[in-house]
Design an enzyme around this catalytic site. Structure first.
Site, PDB file in Angstrom:
ATOM      1  N   LYS A 191       1.127  -2.135  -2.908  1.00  0.00           N
ATOM      2  CA  LYS A 191      -0.495  -2.397  -2.977  1.00  0.00           C
ATOM      3  C   LYS A 191      -0.496  -3.437  -1.796  1.00  0.00           C
ATOM      4  O   LYS A 191      -1.550  -3.341  -1.230  1.00  0.00           O
ATOM      5  CB  LYS A 191      -0.723  -3.154  -4.191  1.00  0.00           C
ATOM      6  N   LYS A 225      -0.508  13.373  -9.017  1.00  0.00           N
ATOM      7  CA  LYS A 225      -0.946  13.128 -10.465  1.00  0.00           C
ATOM      8  C   LYS A 225      -2.427  12.872 -10.418  1.00  0.00           C
ATOM      9  O   LYS A 225      -3.109  12.321  -9.639  1.00  0.00           O
ATOM     10  CB  LYS A 225      -0.138  11.972 -10.985  1.00  0.00           C
ATOM     11  N   LYS A 247      -7.491   8.230 -11.055  1.00  0.00           N
ATOM     12  CA  LYS A 247      -8.910   7.939 -10.650  1.00  0.00           C
ATOM     13  C   LYS A 247      -9.022   7.491  -9.214  1.00  0.00           C
ATOM     14  O   LYS A 247     -10.242   7.412  -8.642  1.00  0.00           O
ATOM     15  CB  LYS A 247      -9.753   6.925 -11.629  1.00  0.00           C
TER      16      LYS A 247
END
Ligand code: ATP
Ligand code: LTN
Length: 341
Positions: free
Chosen positions: A122, A205, A208
């Site tokens: 991240k 996968k 969202k």
């Protein structure tokens, strides 16, 4: 060594949580987490937490965060988490999470935290200047969540395994430095919990954060929206309804979803649909998805229509969580030499 991992009820203690990162959970969250939780609450003294303190480690719109926190809690209840049986609460309503996280920060190595792969990914994506210190200590807050309740079992996806390992290390370190205080928890990848893939890109996968929502089935979307997405799901050219993850990722994903939601085996579906077309499989799946999502959507809407009642349920559960949390925190403070009132 660890303290006894059982509750007064004699059941082992379980903790898990999910971020309130959007209004609607998606099918992957349901199959990979929520559905498992609903089953596990029978056998464990379970704590299920909407981890909104974790959510603010990346920028959030405050009003949207409030709405998605309530919506996430409502979906837990609508899917079958019983707030009388399990303790279902919002992280920010139990101050012990932030307090224990601080205490654990002081026994976490800088290098140790820096080795967390989720943080590395991240922070690389966002860049050092827009990555918050909160994101850096995210796993320490997660350790606090788990250790506050003396949880023995932590059902999580594979991507969270490293964070549970850190939690174990911190618990063991604290126990040896300050005396036996924490149960050392174990990560549990829910048995048989299937991984659900994107309907348009069936090797990635379902998430969202996918580039496009066309491969994502949201629990709260209208039936027509999900129907369209299923009917347009990517398959292949050979026309045979058979499970083969490598050669036929699209069809295999549809079979997995069908099996998970209908409570049937993939084999029984293969024989049921032998000789039929992909269109038939998709039509069947549309019905199965609606039979599971429909009641959850209706119940979620009812709960959200009465926010005062929902807040009352959450506050009662937060009180219960707080009692358990304070018991641990008092011991931690005392052992670390912090004077409490
Ligand atoms: P992200 O956008 O970061 O990928 P997400 O909504 O896809 O987020 P998380 O919030 O990371 O998922 O996960 C919440 C829970 O749902 C976790 O327990 C995770 O294992 C589970 N989960 C998420 N996506 C899937 C999936 N596609 N298949 C099975 N389980 C999933
Ligand atoms: N990091 C987890 C969410 C989470 C969690 C927890 C899971 C926060 N605290 C404690 C289990 C136990 C995630 O992103 N799925």
């Amino acid at each position: 060594m660890s303290t006894a991992p059982v509750s007064p009820s004699g059941k082992p203690i379980l903790f898990s949580g999910m971020q309130p990162s959007s209004d609607s959970l998606h099918l992957g969250n349901y199959v990979g987490a929520l559905k498992q939780w609903v089953q596990m609450q029978e056998d464990y003294e379970a704590f299920f937490c909407v981890v909104n303190l974790h959510a603010i480690t990346v920028p959030q719109d405050p009003e949207k965060l409030k709405a998605s926190t309530r919506a996430t809690a409502a979906q837990y209840i609508a899917a079958g988490i019983d707030p009388e049986k399990s303790t279902l609460f919002v992280q920010s309503q139990v101050s012990g999470h932030a307090e224990l996280a601080w205490a654990l920060n002081t026994i976490t190595g800088f290098g140790e935290a820096g080795r967390m792969t989720q943080f590395k990914d991240k922070s690389q994506r966002f860049g050092a200047d827009t990555t918050s210190v909160g994101l850096f200590t995210y796993p320490v807050l997660m350790a606090a969540d788990i250790l506050l309740y003396q949880a023995a079992t932590v059902p999580v996806g594979e991507d969270q395994r490293q964070h549970v390992e850190l939690t174990r290390d911190l618990a063991t370190r604290f126990n040896s430095r300050f005396g036996d205080t924490f149960t050392v928890p174990v990560a549990q990848m829910p048995k048989g919990a299937a991984k659900i893939y994107d309907l348009q890109e069936p090797t990635a996968k379902m998430s969202k954060s996918a580039d496009s929502p066309s491969g994502l089935l949201s629990l709260l979307d209208e039936p027509g929206v999900n129907k369209k997405k299923i009917m347009r799901a990517v398959t292949d050219d050979d026309g045979e309804i058979r499970f083969d993850r490598e050669a036929k990722p699209g069809v295999s994903n549809l079979l997995t979803i069908y099996a998970e939601l209908a409570g049937q085996s993939v084999e029984s579906l293969e024989s049921e649909y032998a000789g039929k077309g992909y269109g038939d499989l998709k039509k069947g799946l549309v019905e199965v998805v609606e039979s599971v999502f429909g009641p959850i959507r209706t119940r979620t809407a009812e709960l959200l229509a009465d926010p005062a009642e929902l807040d009352r349920i959450l506050a009662g559960n937060a009180d219960r969580a707080n009692e358990a949390a304070q018991a641990t925190l008092r011991t931690v403070y005392d052992r670390m030499g912090l004077i409490s009132r």
